[in-house]
Design a protein around this motif. Structure first.
Motif, PDB file in Angstrom:
ATOM      1  N   ASP A  41       0.855  -1.182   0.000  1.00 52.45           N
ATOM      2  CA  ASP A  41       0.000   0.000   0.000  1.00 52.45           C
ATOM      3  C   ASP A  41       0.887   1.227   0.000  1.00 52.45           C
ATOM      4  O   ASP A  41       1.740   1.388   0.871  1.00 52.45           O
ATOM      5  N   HIS A  98      -2.997   0.919  -4.113  1.00 51.07           N
ATOM      6  CA  HIS A  98      -2.918  -0.387  -3.458  1.00 51.07           C
ATOM      7  C   HIS A  98      -2.474  -1.375  -4.528  1.00 51.07           C
ATOM      8  O   HIS A  98      -3.139  -1.510  -5.560  1.00 51.07           O
ATOM      9  N   GLU A 148      -1.273  -5.333  -5.684  1.00 49.92           N
ATOM     10  CA  GLU A 148      -1.360  -6.753  -5.347  1.00 49.92           C
ATOM     11  C   GLU A 148      -0.786  -7.576  -6.485  1.00 49.92           C
ATOM     12  O   GLU A 148      -0.924  -7.211  -7.651  1.00 49.92           O
TER      13      GLU A 148
END
Length: 87
Positions: A16, A21, A23
């Motif tokens: 983050d 954010h 992933e």
């Protein structure tokens, strides 16, 4: 976390930042981290940033284990933790 027999597992690496954010997913923890780092480099290219912009946040990268399709309950997670069925 107790493993269920025949329950596929994969790993999600997470970072983050102040604005985004990030992933990345893979079949093991090492690959998840490597995929995330490659994605962060591509993000830097998208935004014309230095490729090493994220290095100061490298210690903030973490990995969670995800189980897919548990037979006894759905694979629903809250804050990266499996929600257990209450009886």
């Amino acid at each position: 976390m107790k493993k269920e027999a025949g329950c596929p597992t994969f790993y999600k690496a997470i970072l983050d930042s102040w604005n985004f954010h990030f992933e990345a997913y893979a079949i093991n923890e090492t690959l998840a981290k490597e995929h995330l780092k490659l994605g962060l480099n591509n993000h830097a290219k998208d935004y014309q940033m230095p490729l090493d912009w994220w290095h100061e946040y490298g210690g903030d990268i973490y990995v969670v284990e995800i189980e897919i399709g548990r037979p006894d309950f759905n694979s629903c997670y809250r804050d990266n933790h499996l929600i257990l069925e209450r009886k």
